[in-house]
Design an enzyme around this catalytic site. Structure first.
Site, PDB file in Angstrom:
ATOM      1  CE  LYS A 187      -1.730   2.727   2.884  1.00  0.00           C
ATOM      2  NZ  LYS A 187      -1.750   3.919   2.063  1.00  0.00           N
ATOM      3  CD  GLU A 262      12.525   5.309   8.780  1.00  0.00           C
ATOM      4  OE1 GLU A 262      12.143   6.337   9.435  1.00  0.00           O
ATOM      5  OE2 GLU A 262      12.428   5.243   7.459  1.00  0.00           O
ATOM      6  CB  CYS A 296      12.302  10.038   9.252  1.00  0.00           C
ATOM      7  SG  CYS A 296      10.561   9.762   8.731  1.00  0.00           S
ATOM      8  CD  GLU A 394       9.400  13.566  11.458  1.00  0.00           C
ATOM      9  OE1 GLU A 394      10.344  13.072  10.888  1.00  0.00           O
ATOM     10  OE2 GLU A 394       8.699  12.970  11.760  1.00  0.00           O
TER      11      GLU A 394
END
Length: 489
Positions: A187, A262, A296, A394
């Site tokens: 996906k 992750e 990231c 973030e």
């Protein structure tokens, strides 16, 4: 501004809605997913929108392939197919580059010459693994007994990939999972489904049996949740936000499937006063602005020694103002493209405003750029403190936050004072300090006097709330394998 004329195969691919790829068929759905070009805030194309029923269909196709032709293929032939797919990706790197430029917005030359090329290299590395996945004979203490192990595929793997590196992140997950002998239901992120659908077609063309790679674009709350919870899925590999990672874990408990995650990051990058300043400033700049800050592992918290903070800040601001920003398909090879979506652009701008409200000083950028598309001017903010939201959360955009420090022990403690642990690093000429940093910084990947290097042979993954499991290298094979112990009497 002059836009590239799309490759004829790209034009054909975009001309009509692409169906789901399940087995050897393209499956149409009643609902369609709009694919938006973030460079212009316009509809690029539509693809079929998958849901729970489509996940069921795809899992069944993957199971049939696992128990059929893929499960009986030799390790030699499995490796050869991975190598052929690598060749096909490289031969079609222009198409992958254009597809990523259109639905992600990144400059086409970067998507073509970096993302697509390194994706092919990733498949080539793992093409060598099928013949090297071995069990062992164990000298057990039971008289007259023999014990050996077999390393087998986990089974049907649900892979969920992010939008920031559509082709590359797909390769990171697909290559080791296939090398270990698994079948896949993929996906892709709903914003960037194009390269996944195109790669699934290539896989069939080079000889992968139908059902080995199935692609179901859809929303996380529907297709993603169904994949995470599906009792016929044996393993889920996910890259994305920490919040979504928690939901993946919750969805997986039904059959206790294996999970690798992750997740997010807020990397600390420490610039000491003894560093090679030219190299450190250049490296620290691209540690954040590479991929428009949508990574990231972005070096989002740049700690600069007080003795050099003004010099470093001035140069970083000049560099940010000099960056070229433009559409992904512009004939000009821009440095940066847009962020992925309007909500993401608004989120980034809100973070910048929150920093200003707390007393941080914007010395470059700080606003939307242009009047079309989702462009944020490359932004540098100084006078940031550890307790500010922009230093804790973030941002995932082109925003570099500068913090100052005086003492090594102090800055290491501050660097580790975060919920995340994906990446960290620093710049220094002191070899002893290098070793101290390697011991004391709490992150899955450390970069010292460099930033952003990865290799298919080197493990990659996070600590703390940045996830668990290691992609790439031998560790990635372990993620997608399970060991069986056999006793003979």
């Amino acid at each position: 501004m002059t836009l590239l004329t799309p490759h004829k195969d790209v034009s054909a691919f975009l001309a009509s809605p692409q169906g789901l790829r399940i087995g050897d068929a393209r499956i149409e759905t009643s609902a369609l997913l709009d694919v938006i070009d973030p460079s212009f805030d316009t509809l690029a194309t539509q693809v079929a929108l998958g849901g729970a029923d489509d996940i069921d269909h795809a899992v069944a196709a993957a199971r049939a392939a696992l128990e059929g032709p893929w499960g009986s293929i030799t390790t030699h032939d499995r490796g050869q197919l991975l190598w052929r797919l690598a060749d096909a990706i490289e031969e079609n790197k222009q198409i992958f580059g254009e597809l990523d430029a259109i639905d992600n917005g990144k400059p086409m030359h970067v998507a073509r010459d970096v993302d697509a090329v390194y994706s092919a290299r990733h498949f080539r590395y793992f093409a060598g693994w099928p013949s090297k996945i071995e069990g062992r004979t164990i000298p057990v203490s039971s008289p007259g007994k023999m014990n050996f192990t077999k390393v087998e595929p986990v089974g049907v793997c649900g892979l969920i990939t992010p939008w920031n590196y559509p082709t590359l992140m797909m390769a990171w997950k697909l290559a080791p999972a296939l090398a270990a002998g698994n079948t896949i239901v993929l996906k892709p992120a709903e914003q960037t489904p194009l390269s996944a659908l195109y790669l699934a077609d290539l896989a069939l063309k080079v000889g992968f049996p139908p059902g080995v790679i199935n692609v179901v674009p859809g929303f996380g709350r529907d297709a993603g949740a169904a994949l995470a919870a599906h009792p016929g899925v044996d393993k889920v590999g996910f890259t994305g936000s920490t919040e979504t990672g928690r939901r993946i874990i919750e969805g997986s408990v039904g059959n206790l499937k294996k999970i690798s995650l992750e997740l997010g990051g807020k990397a600390a990058n420490i610039l000491f006063d003894d560093a090679d300043l030219d190299k450190a400033i250049e490296g620290s700049f691209w540690a954040l602005f590479g991929n428009n800050g949508q990574s990231c592992t972005a070096g989002a918290r740049l700690f600069v020694h007080r003795s050099i903070k003004e010099q470093v800040a001035d140069r970083l601001a000049e560099m940010a103002k000099a960056l070229s920003v433009g559409p992904g398909m512009d004939t000009t090879a821009h440095d940066l493209g847009p962020v992925i979506s309007r909500p993401q652009m608004e989120k980034v701008l809100n973070y910048i405003q929150a920093g200003r409200a707390r007393g941080a000083e914007v010395i470059a950028g700080g606003a939307q750029q242009g009047d079309s598309g989702y462009f944020v001017a490359p932004t540098v903010i100084q006078s940031v403190t550890d307790d500010m939201t922009i230093a804790r959360e973030e941002i995932f955009g082109p925003v570099l936050c500068l913090l100052d420090f005086e003492d090594e022990d102090e800055v290491i403690a501050r660097a580790n004072d975060t919920d995340f642990g994906l990446a960290a690093g620093g710049w220094t000429r002191d070899v002893s300090r290098v070793m101290r940093l390697s011991d004391q910084l709490k992150a899955g990947t450390l970069w010292i006097n460099t930033w952003g290097d990865t290799d298919a042979a080197s493990p990659f993954g996070g600590m703390k709330q940045s996830g668990y499991g290691r992609e790439m290298g031998e560790e990635a094979i372990a993620l997608y394998s399970q060991t069986k112990s056999v006793w003979l009497g």
